[in-house]
Design a protein around this motif. Structure first.
Motif, PDB file in Angstrom:
ATOM      1  N   LEU A   1      -8.096   4.678 -14.776  1.00  0.00           N
ATOM      2  CA  LEU A   1      -7.367   5.080 -13.577  1.00  0.00           C
ATOM      3  C   LEU A   1      -8.261   4.916 -12.352  1.00  0.00           C
ATOM      4  N   VAL A   2      -7.780   4.160 -11.348  1.00  0.00           N
ATOM      5  CA  VAL A   2      -8.525   3.961 -10.098  1.00  0.00           C
ATOM      6  C   VAL A   2      -8.115   5.017  -9.080  1.00  0.00           C
ATOM      7  N   TYR A   3      -6.821   5.163  -8.847  1.00  0.00           N
ATOM      8  CA  TYR A   3      -6.336   6.228  -7.956  1.00  0.00           C
ATOM      9  C   TYR A   3      -4.855   6.437  -8.265  1.00  0.00           C
ATOM     10  N   GLU A   4      -4.320   7.525  -7.775  1.00  0.00           N
ATOM     11  CA  GLU A   4      -2.907   7.828  -7.965  1.00  0.00           C
ATOM     12  C   GLU A   4      -2.389   8.604  -6.768  1.00  0.00           C
ATOM     13  N   HIS A   5      -1.099   8.528  -6.523  1.00  0.00           N
ATOM     14  CA  HIS A   5      -0.413   9.251  -5.442  1.00  0.00           C
ATOM     15  C   HIS A   5       0.717  10.068  -6.064  1.00  0.00           C
ATOM     16  N   ASN A   6       0.703  11.352  -5.763  1.00  0.00           N
ATOM     17  CA  ASN A   6       1.805  12.211  -6.161  1.00  0.00           C
ATOM     18  C   ASN A   6       2.916  12.102  -5.126  1.00  0.00           C
TER      19      ASN A   6
ATOM     20  N   GLN B   1      -2.938   1.044  -0.086  1.00  0.00           N
ATOM     21  CA  GLN B   1      -3.889   1.176  -1.191  1.00  0.00           C
ATOM     22  C   GLN B   1      -4.176   2.649  -1.474  1.00  0.00           C
ATOM     23  N   GLU B   2      -5.394   3.143  -1.230  1.00  0.00           N
ATOM     24  CA  GLU B   2      -5.720   4.516  -1.620  1.00  0.00           C
ATOM     25  C   GLU B   2      -5.129   5.568  -0.698  1.00  0.00           C
ATOM     26  N   SER B   3      -4.606   5.200   0.451  1.00  0.00           N
ATOM     27  CA  SER B   3      -4.102   6.179   1.426  1.00  0.00           C
ATOM     28  C   SER B   3      -2.614   5.993   1.644  1.00  0.00           C
ATOM     29  N   TYR B   4      -1.985   7.096   2.036  1.00  0.00           N
ATOM     30  CA  TYR B   4      -0.554   7.072   2.349  1.00  0.00           C
ATOM     31  C   TYR B   4      -0.363   6.668   3.799  1.00  0.00           C
ATOM     32  N   GLY B   5       0.526   5.700   4.039  1.00  0.00           N
ATOM     33  CA  GLY B   5       0.746   5.217   5.389  1.00  0.00           C
ATOM     34  C   GLY B   5       1.780   6.036   6.140  1.00  0.00           C
TER      35      GLY B   5
END
Length: 586
Positions: free
Chosen positions: A145-150, A186-190
């Motif tokens: 797992l690299v990253y995830e968004h809930n 990518q890793e952040s929510y826009g």
């Protein structure tokens, strides 16, 4: 290797044989049934170099609604080899269903491909890596797992691409069930934007050339939204806030263009085939639409079947696009724009179709059905028809052939003779009828009406003999005469008769009217069930001379009664012969 003449999707060459529709089957190169009782949809399949091996060959990634994620590297079966266990690289069980899987450059600090897995309430990005094995069991693969968004809202589907013109990376856009587009850089929510007039989610795709998103709303129209328009629109946490702020601030989200389809859309695809002009393919329930990137219709193809999925891809002919289309008739169709180029039979109804390259063969068609039937197939000119083995050549003996023909003809004649369904060859029937009319009138008239205009109505007895040559079951006799002729009884139910038995039936005929009959003959028929349980019918033509005598006598009596006004009461005791009296009538 695959034997016979074949072609693959990656290097498509059209020939005169290819350009006509054929009854060929898609040849299975590799196939596997996934799990038991699992369900799959169009977003559960993707192909690509997921482990970044650099070999130029693809792997197959499959997710299911049961939360299973599998990765395969197919290869053709070899003798005494279990391809299922050897082809599967990885299998992972997630606690949530897998809605969609995609491969892209989703990590900011790396240009390698990563796997994005969409769950109803989570977006996870994984890195797949393989480690060379030191034993015969082969390489080992791991999912990290690299990253995830809930997610705050339930997801429906997603698309990805270089939003805003970024290079070397891919952003992700997720459409929620309540109509919100959520953008992840990518890793952040826009940011997130609600689609105007939203009711139900539809298919979603991204057009690189115009940097816009294409979807089909519940009003059955295609809508295009530019990424720039979505980025500058007013942000909101709820749909009500979005409507209120857009009215006050003036940054209301509007579509760049719309096009009414008039039907529901199953899928949208924007193949990146030309840097000059992009084609937007929309698969409807009954039509295939090809649109330009400005919303104008390039062409529309009416379908004679119910499609299940499709995949546009680049054609070797400049200015045209090929389309792989599957339908609910288990057919795989290949179109070049509007022209059908090939048709092949599948063993199942796919819900997703892709094209992949493998070490043994390039351009294979990968299909996935809703119940987990995963197939890699190709289309060729060798039909899977049964070919009878060649027999050894031998000289023909015409005398033996003639003798065998006579024997067969004799067998056919015997079968025709013994089968009740076909006409019988012999002249003798199972049941024979003989009708005899009495030469004298009945002493006591059996007529229904004893008198007519004050005159007695005579009758004559008819005797029918029924003889059976074989056993018959439930015989029934029917008598039919034309009015004013009548009989005392016209239906008789007889007992079953054995072979050689005889039965006698009697009834009387008389005139039941004051006008002469047009037809003085009668018909007798007996229906019965034979030994083979087939219903048969036997007919007998009844001798009509005595009936004519009776009828004409009765009619002459009525005529004389009207002429003379009177006749002796003992009319049966005429002093002259009746045969002599009516001799001129016969």
């Amino acid at each position: 290797m695959v034997s016979g003449v074949w072609w693959t999707i990656g290097t498509l060459t059209l020939s005169p044989l290819f350009c006509r529709m054929s009854l060929f089957k898609a040849r299975d190169w590799w196939a596997l049934t996934l799990g038991e009782g699992e369900e799959f949809d169009q977003g559960c399949l993707c192909v690509g170099d997921v482990d970044n091996s650099g070999s130029g060959y693809d792997k197959i990634v499959v997710g299911s609604f049961m939360g299973m994620l599998r990765i395969f590297s197919p290869h053709p079966a070899k003798p005494d080899e279990l391809t299922e266990a050897d082809a599967q690289l990885l299998e992972v069980q997630f606690p949530e269903p897998v809605i969609q899987v995609e491969l892209g450059k989703f990590v900011s600090c790396s240009e390698l491909l990563h796997l994005a897995v969409l769950h109803p309430r989570k977006l996870s990005v994984y890195a797949v890596s393989g480690t060379a094995g030191n034993v015969e069991h082969g390489d080992q693969y791991q999912l990290r797992l690299v990253y995830e968004h809930n997610l705050q809202r339930t997801a429906c589907n997603m698309t990805y691409g270089p939003f805003g013109g970024v290079t070397g990376h891919h952003f992700i856009c997720i459409q929620s069930m309540d109509g919100m587009l959520m953008f992840f850089e990518q890793e952040s929510y826009g940011f997130g934007r609600f689609l105007p007039g939203f009711l139900l989610p539809g298919p979603l795709s991204y057009c690189i050339r115009t940097d816009s998103f294409i979807t089909v709303s519940s009003t059955r129209q295609v809508e295009c939204y530019r990424y720039e328009t979505l980025a500058v629109a007013t942000d909101a946490d709820t749909r009500q806030d979005s409507d209120q702020q857009s009215k006050s601030s003036g940054k209301r989200l509007t579509a760049d263009w719309t096009l009414v389809l008039g039907e529901e859309a199953l899928d949208i695809s924007v193949p990146n085939t030309s840097p000059v002009m992009s084609s937007i393919f929309v698969l409807g329930e009954r039509n295939l639409f090809c649109l330009k990137d400005n919303g104008q219709i390039r062409f529309m193809k009416k379908l004679e079947f119910n499609p299940s999925c499709f995949l546009p891809y680049a054609s070797v002919s400049e200015g045209s696009t090929n389309v792989l289309m599957c339908n609910h008739n288990n057919m795989l169709l290949v179109y070049q724009d509007m022209t059908l180029k090939w048709a092949a039979q599948l063993s199942c109804v796919p819900v997703s179709v892709r094209v992949a390259n493998f070490p043994e063969l390039r351009g294979l068609v990968v299909t996935l059905s809703s119940d987990g039937r995963l197939q890699c197939s190709y289309m060729g000119t060798d039909p899977s028809f049964f070919t009878a083995p060649k027999v050894e050549a031998r000289e023909v003996n015409y005398d033996e052939v003639d003798t065998e023909m006579k024997v067969l003809q004799k067998v056919i004649r015997e079968a025709t003779r013994t089968q009740d369904i076909l006409p019988r060859a012999e002249t003798e029937e199972e049941l024979s009828l003989t009708a005899v009319v009495s030469s004298k009138l009945d002493e006591v008239s059996c007529a229904v009406m004893a008198e007519m205009n004050g005159m007695p109505v005579p009758s004559v007895t008819v005797q029918v003999k029924i003889r059976s040559r074989t056993a018959v079951q439930s015989p029934k006799m029917t008598v039919c005469v034309q009015p004013p002729l009548a009989v005392t009884q016209d239906q008789f139910v007889l007992d079953s008769m054995g072979s050689g038995c005889e039965s006698v039936v009697r009834f009387s005929a008389f005139l039941n009217g004051l006008y002469p009959p047009a037809d003085m003959s009668g018909d007798i028929a007996v229906s019965y069930s034979s030994a083979t349980d087939v219903w048969m019918t036997a007919n007998a033509e009844k001798a009509a001379e005595r009936l004519r005598l009776c009828c004409r006598f009765s009619w002459m009596v009525s005529v004389l009664a009207e002429t003379a006004g009177k006749l002796p009461e003992n009319i049966r005791e005429f002093p002259f012969s009746l045969a002599l009296f009516f001799s001129l009538s016969f």
